[in-house]
Write a protein that holds these residues in place. Structure first.
Motif, PDB file in Angstrom:
ATOM      1  N   GLY A   1      -5.593   7.085   0.171  1.00  0.00           N
ATOM      2  CA  GLY A   1      -4.774   6.109  -0.542  1.00  0.00           C
ATOM      3  C   GLY A   1      -4.838   6.335  -2.043  1.00  0.00           C
ATOM      4  N   ALA A   2      -6.045   6.513  -2.555  1.00  0.00           N
ATOM      5  CA  ALA A   2      -6.221   6.728  -3.985  1.00  0.00           C
ATOM      6  C   ALA A   2      -5.517   8.009  -4.416  1.00  0.00           C
TER       7      ALA A   2
ATOM      8  N   ARG B   1      -9.439  -0.163  -1.364  1.00  0.00           N
ATOM      9  CA  ARG B   1      -8.558  -1.325  -1.233  1.00  0.00           C
ATOM     10  C   ARG B   1      -7.720  -1.183   0.032  1.00  0.00           C
TER      11      ARG B   1
ATOM     12  N   ILE C   1      -3.574   1.368   3.333  1.00  0.00           N
ATOM     13  CA  ILE C   1      -4.557   1.702   2.305  1.00  0.00           C
ATOM     14  C   ILE C   1      -3.846   1.710   0.955  1.00  0.00           C
ATOM     15  N   PHE C   2      -4.416   0.985   0.005  1.00  0.00           N
ATOM     16  CA  PHE C   2      -3.864   0.983  -1.348  1.00  0.00           C
ATOM     17  C   PHE C   2      -4.417   2.168  -2.128  1.00  0.00           C
ATOM     18  N   ALA C   3      -3.794   2.427  -3.238  1.00  0.00           N
ATOM     19  CA  ALA C   3      -4.297   3.480  -4.119  1.00  0.00           C
ATOM     20  C   ALA C   3      -5.633   3.030  -4.702  1.00  0.00           C
TER      21      ALA C   3
ATOM     22  N   PRO D   1       0.827  -1.215   0.000  1.00  0.00           N
ATOM     23  CA  PRO D   1       0.000   0.000   0.000  1.00  0.00           C
ATOM     24  C   PRO D   1       0.858   1.261   0.000  1.00  0.00           C
ATOM     25  N   VAL D   2       0.248   2.389  -0.333  1.00  0.00           N
ATOM     26  CA  VAL D   2       1.000   3.643  -0.290  1.00  0.00           C
ATOM     27  C   VAL D   2       0.930   4.276   1.091  1.00  0.00           C
ATOM     28  N   ILE D   3      -0.127   3.979   1.817  1.00  0.00           N
ATOM     29  CA  ILE D   3      -0.273   4.548   3.167  1.00  0.00           C
ATOM     30  C   ILE D   3      -0.236   3.393   4.157  1.00  0.00           C
TER      31      ILE D   3
ATOM     32  N   GLN E   1       0.884   6.950   7.550  1.00  0.00           N
ATOM     33  CA  GLN E   1       2.031   7.616   6.959  1.00  0.00           C
ATOM     34  C   GLN E   1       2.421   6.968   5.640  1.00  0.00           C
TER      35      GLN E   1
ATOM     36  N   TRP F   1      -5.110  -3.161   3.118  1.00  0.00           N
ATOM     37  CA  TRP F   1      -4.145  -4.216   3.422  1.00  0.00           C
ATOM     38  C   TRP F   1      -4.421  -4.642   4.852  1.00  0.00           C
TER      39      TRP F   1
END
Lengths: 494, 282
Positions: free
Chosen positions: B74-75, A469, A492-494, A401-403, B109, A471
């Motif tokens: 996230g998006a 999406r 959290i994924f994009a 995930p990005v976050i 983060q 994780w």
């Protein structure tokens, strides 16, 4: 209740230490009594020690006596200053001693001081003698007349010596050493040797000695911030020569502002790359002081300003100047310094990879200012390799995930047993229905860190009916590790 | 004339090479070669989106990416990471990511491994976490002044009052002067007037159906609304991130609600079946 300290007037009135309070009140009914507060005494003593930095960088709190709050400990409180090579700056030892004592008396502290060759001798003369300055080499003779208590001995040993009729240092100085040691242990001989200078005694300074230091004394105290900045510029100018001689630059600097009333303000800055130019040093302090939001109390002004170099580093080669333009990377490190000076260096950070698979531990944030330029290259390679792995035959989907939540948040989830993905879960008071999921990806615990019984995590990538999406992971394998595994939200994924 | 021919030939060859190496042909990877080669203009390589930017998407400007809900962060972050990675292809230098303290409370983060998957090297990032919004604004201003930085991201939560037209206009000017990609990542905020060149609203959308895996997650899709565009029209698309080609691609949705109003204009975007109108064209 007993008296632990008595001032000069009290002593004249016949009071003494260790007297009970009722006895003292009987002698002197109007006695002013204050509670003994060892913590406040320690704070005051370290404040005085900070003030003493104006005389020498080597200031030590006297730790030869136990601070158990007893009367003896209070009496022992003191500071040791190593003034080797400093006294000429104040016009000789006598003038320096008068200056120290005079200023402390002016501040309302009944200080007594002595200068001698060894810490032990100075300790003894300051407390048990009127002589203040003992000429070099003379202390061995002068010490002989002092009472044994001036050797920093503990009370049981003093009692024992007193019973034997040994009262002054002269009584034991010439006795045969072996019987003394056999009777009283090595402590007595050690204290004797330290006082006489037969044995080396090191004082432990409270602060490390700065690598370079430059200071300026003002007859008229300065108050304005502009004046402080100009002074910093001048001090940096003095340091500049030393830097150039050694081809160094400063990584950490400290500005000490000695206020007239004895308070010492200390401003520290760090630089991302070695700094030596006057403008950059001034800029660093300007931002740092601006970041204080007027916390730098000038009061009646500062009469001594000192700039210390705490950490220095060899300069990088200045090849950039050959081409005429400004040095490459200078603008960036300037920015990092500026942000770090105003916001604090630990708030300007960079990612560094760590050697672990546990997601929240797999990276760290380190202050940018403390990372050298060399680290940057190594890190970049590390991340890119990681990246390539996924580009090649790796999965065609995003697996991370990005976050990420620093601390995984527990959710109420309904999932298939033993190892199915969650079907529904409630996170932050919202219900999510899982439409699709992929997994599990098992990340085992690090037994060398979590212990052998640590649960493994099964990570699932899930998507709810709205398209969000997440994780998530299940902590613990069902039945093999735990009967009731918990579910956590981790990213959290994009 | 000859030079022109050679130029065209060169372009064709570059195109061919780019096709071999699929990554380079994808989103925003190719700076336009006519005139600027400094990466100031980038292409999305998605015909529908490139169509609305007259003269190409200006990388060196102030942009805004926002999401309405906290969980959309996230998006929004993913889209911004992809956009940033594309724009940074031509530009060397570090990227400063300034985080308003309010975002850190519940937003989690940045995860470097996740950012690396979008082609953004985490080692280039400098994460700045000021104590308050005032310090964050000051930090963003200072970062925008630094010419050696490639980009500045300012993450805010909601619509802080002192981050207004004046502040954004200053950032926009610095971005154009210093050649920086400056973006505001607004989490859970309303749309508001500012000086940004573009404003994108991002929302998560169910992923593409993967025929191979039942109930599996396919290419991730994002619902993208270009709410504001100083260089052309606005639009509404669904894009997907393709991890194999490492770029965004257009994901035609199978529904067409209404014909797009803007596409009827003579100078509008080329008609695409999936372009649809939306109520909030600014």
């Amino acid at each position: 209740m007993r008296l632990v300290a008595v001032d000069a007037c009290g002593r004249e009135a016949g009071l003494r230490m260790d007297q009970t309070l009722s006895d003292a009140r009987a002698l002197f009914p109007d006695l002013d009594v204050f509670d003994h507060d060892p913590a406040a005494d320690a704070v005051l003593l370290s404040a005085i020690a900070a003030w003493c930095d104006r005389y020498t960088p080597l200031v030590a709190l006297d730790r030869s006596c136990q601070s158990d709050g007893s009367a003896a400990a209070v009496h022992c409180a003191g500071l040791l200053l190593d003034i080797t090579g400093c006294s000429h700056l104040f016009g000789g030892e006598e003038a320096m001693l008068l200056d120290v004592v005079g200023r402390l008396r002016a501040a309302g502290l009944m200080a007594s001081a002595a200068i001698a060759d060894t810490p032990g001798a100075a300790w003894a003369f300051a407390r048990y003698s009127d002589r203040q300055i003992i000429t070099s080499g003379d202390h061995q003779r002068q010490l002989l007349d002092l009472p044994l208590i001036s050797l920093r001995l503990d009370l049981p040993m003093l009692d024992m010596l007193k019973k034997l009729g040994l009262r002054t240092i002269g009584c034991i100085a010439d006795l045969p050493r072996a019987p003394l040691a056999a009777r009283f242990g090595n402590g007595l001989l050690q204290r004797l040797d330290q006082a006489l200078g037969r044995q080396e005694e090191a004082i432990s300074p409270r602060l490390p000695v700065p690598e370079l230091s430059s200071e300026r004394v003002f007859a008229e105290p300065i108050i304005l911030q502009d004046d402080i900045e100009r002074t910093v510029g001048q001090l940096a100018g003095h340091l500049r020569q030393r830097f150039d001689e050694r081809q160094l630059g400063a990584r950490a600097l400290e500005l000490k502002l000695f206020r007239v009333d004895g308070h010492v303000a200390c401003v520290r800055v760090r630089a991302a790359s070695p700094v030596y130019s006057i403008d950059r040093i001034v800029m660093l302090f300007r931002e740092r002081i601006a970041g204080f939001h007027d916390d730098l109390e000038a009061g009646f002004g500062f009469d001594l300003v000192r700039l210390n170099v705490l950490e220095s580093e060899a300069r990088q080669s200045e090849q950039g100047e050959m081409t005429g333009g400004s040095m490459r990377g200078e603008g960036f490190s300037n920015l990092v310094d500026k942000l770090g000076a105003r916001l604090g260096t630990d708030r300007v950070q960079r990612f560094v990879a760590a050697g672990t698979h546990i997601p929240e531990r797999s990276f760290g944030l380190l202050p940018e200012a403390s990372c050298g330029q060399k680290d940057a290259g190594a890190q970049a390679v590390l991340w890119r390799q990681d990246n390539h792995g996924h580009e090649g035959d790796g999965p065609a989907v995003l697996t991370r995930p990005v976050i990420l939540f620093e601390r995984p948040e527990q959710v109420e989830a309904i999932a298939e047993v033993p190892d199915g993905p969650p079907v529904r879960f409630r996170w932050r008071r919202t219900l999510y229905r899982i439409e699709r999921s992929e997994g599990p990806e098992r990340i085992a615990c690090e037994w060398w860190r979590d212990g052998r019984g640590g649960y493994s995590r099964d990570y699932f990538r899930v998507e709810d009916d709205q398209g969000y999406r997440f994780w998530m992971f299940r902590l613990g394998l069902f039945e093999r590790e735990t009967g009731n595994p918990k579910w956590f939200m981790h990213g959290i994924f994009a | 004339m000859q030079g022109n021919n050679a130029h065209r030939q060169m372009e064709a060859l570059q195109e061919a090479v780019a096709k071999v190496d699929g990554r380079h042909a994808s989103f925003a990877r190719r700076a336009r070669s006519r005139g600027h080669n400094d990466g100031s203009i980038v292409d999305f390589d998605i015909a529908a989106i490139d169509g609305v930017f007259k003269g190409g998407f200006p990388a060196f400007a102030l942009h805004e990416v926002r999401c309405s809900l906290t969980r959309d962060i996230g998006a929004a972050t993913g889209f911004l990471a992809g956009l940033l990675a594309g724009c940074m292809q031509q530009r060397q230098g570090r990227i400063v990511w300034i985080c308003d303290p309010a975002c850190r409370l519940d937003g989690g983060q940045l995860f470097p491994a996740g950012l690396a998957m979008f082609g953004l090297d985490p080692a280039r990032l400098v994460v700045v976490q000021p104590v308050d919004l005032k310090a964050a604004l000051w930090a963003s201003d200072e970062a925008a002044k630094c010419q050696e930085l490639a980009g500045v991201i300012f993450q805010v939560k909601g619509n802080p009052r002192n981050f207004d037209m004046t502040a954004t206009r200053r950032l926009m000017l610095k971005a154009q002067q210093n050649g920086q990609f400056i973006a505001i990542l607004r989490q859970g905020g309303e749309e508001e007037a500012n000086a940004a060149a573009t404003r994108w609203h991002v929302r998560a959308q169910p992923s593409m159906v993967d025929p191979d895996i039942q109930r599996g997650i396919g290419l991730l899709q994002l619902n993208l609304v270009l709410e504001r565009n100083r260089h052309g029209q606005t639009g509404h698309w669904t894009i997907a991130w393709n991890q194999k080609t490492h770029g965004f691609e257009h994901a035609p949705t199978h529904y067409v609600d209404r014909p797009a109003l803007s596409s009827d204009r003579s100078d509008g975007a080329p008609q695409m079946g999936q372009v649809m109108a939306f109520e909030r064209a600014s």
